[in-house]
Design a protein around this motif. Sequence first.
Motif, PDB file in Angstrom:
ATOM      1  N   ALA A  47      79.397  -5.948   9.025  1.00 46.36           N
ATOM      2  CA  ALA A  47      78.045  -5.385   9.007  1.00 46.36           C
ATOM      3  C   ALA A  47      77.931  -4.428   7.830  1.00 46.36           C
ATOM      4  N   TYR A  48      76.713  -4.286   7.307  1.00 48.15           N
ATOM      5  CA  TYR A  48      76.492  -3.434   6.136  1.00 48.15           C
ATOM      6  C   TYR A  48      75.086  -2.856   6.137  1.00 48.15           C
ATOM      7  N   THR A  49      74.925  -1.803   5.330  1.00 45.33           N
ATOM      8  CA  THR A  49      73.640  -1.169   5.073  1.00 45.33           C
ATOM      9  C   THR A  49      73.504  -1.003   3.571  1.00 45.33           C
ATOM     10  N   VAL A  50      72.317  -1.280   3.045  1.00 46.42           N
ATOM     11  CA  VAL A  50      72.020  -1.068   1.630  1.00 46.42           C
ATOM     12  C   VAL A  50      70.928  -0.012   1.554  1.00 46.42           C
ATOM     13  N   GLN A  51      71.207   1.065   0.852  1.00 49.82           N
ATOM     14  CA  GLN A  51      70.254   2.171   0.699  1.00 49.82           C
ATOM     15  C   GLN A  51      69.795   2.235  -0.756  1.00 49.82           C
ATOM     16  N   THR A  52      68.485   2.176  -0.959  1.00 48.04           N
ATOM     17  CA  THR A  52      67.911   2.401  -2.286  1.00 48.04           C
ATOM     18  C   THR A  52      67.025   3.626  -2.186  1.00 48.04           C
ATOM     19  N   GLY A  53      66.532   4.093  -3.304  1.00 45.16           N
ATOM     20  CA  GLY A  53      65.673   5.267  -3.289  1.00 45.16           C
ATOM     21  C   GLY A  53      64.427   5.088  -2.458  1.00 45.16           C
ATOM     22  N   SER A  54      63.999   3.846  -2.280  1.00 47.22           N
ATOM     23  CA  SER A  54      62.737   3.604  -1.575  1.00 47.22           C
ATOM     24  C   SER A  54      62.903   2.904  -0.236  1.00 47.22           C
ATOM     25  N   GLY A  55      64.130   2.694   0.230  1.00 47.82           N
ATOM     26  CA  GLY A  55      64.264   2.027   1.520  1.00 47.82           C
ATOM     27  C   GLY A  55      65.689   1.691   1.880  1.00 47.82           C
ATOM     28  N   GLN A  56      65.792   0.965   2.995  1.00 47.91           N
ATOM     29  CA  GLN A  56      67.087   0.611   3.529  1.00 47.91           C
ATOM     30  C   GLN A  56      67.013  -0.797   4.113  1.00 47.91           C
ATOM     31  N   SER A  57      68.084  -1.572   3.927  1.00 52.91           N
ATOM     32  CA  SER A  57      68.213  -2.901   4.527  1.00 52.91           C
ATOM     33  C   SER A  57      69.547  -2.954   5.248  1.00 52.91           C
ATOM     34  N   ARG A  58      69.580  -3.708   6.338  1.00 58.42           N
ATOM     35  CA  ARG A  58      70.809  -3.870   7.114  1.00 58.42           C
ATOM     36  C   ARG A  58      71.057  -5.357   7.334  1.00 58.42           C
TER      37      ARG A  58
END
Length: 94
Positions: free
Chosen positions: A25-36
């Motif tokens: 499992a993973y999470t991607v964080q950008t300055g404008s949001g998050q995806s999992r």
Amino acid sequence: MSFRFASPRGPATLSVTEVGPNKVAYTVQTGSGQSRGGATGPGQGCVTVLRVNGSGNSCGPLGEAARPSPQPDAVVIQAATGQDGTAILHLVSR
């Protein structure tokens, strides 16, 4: 475990949040949001595509799919479980 990288949306961080037999499992964080994303079970996977105008996720059986293909102006992240129970993570950009 976390990895920092440049995405079309600016600086991003990919964090692996869970790893085990037949599980990732993973999470991607950008300055404008998050995806999992995450996968459980042999041969399963999730793909997250980051673009300037947003991101999208798709999860399910990978079948014979291997490493994801690069896409123009995008970063593609794939987390998968191998048929042998291993966890595989690909980060592809063009």
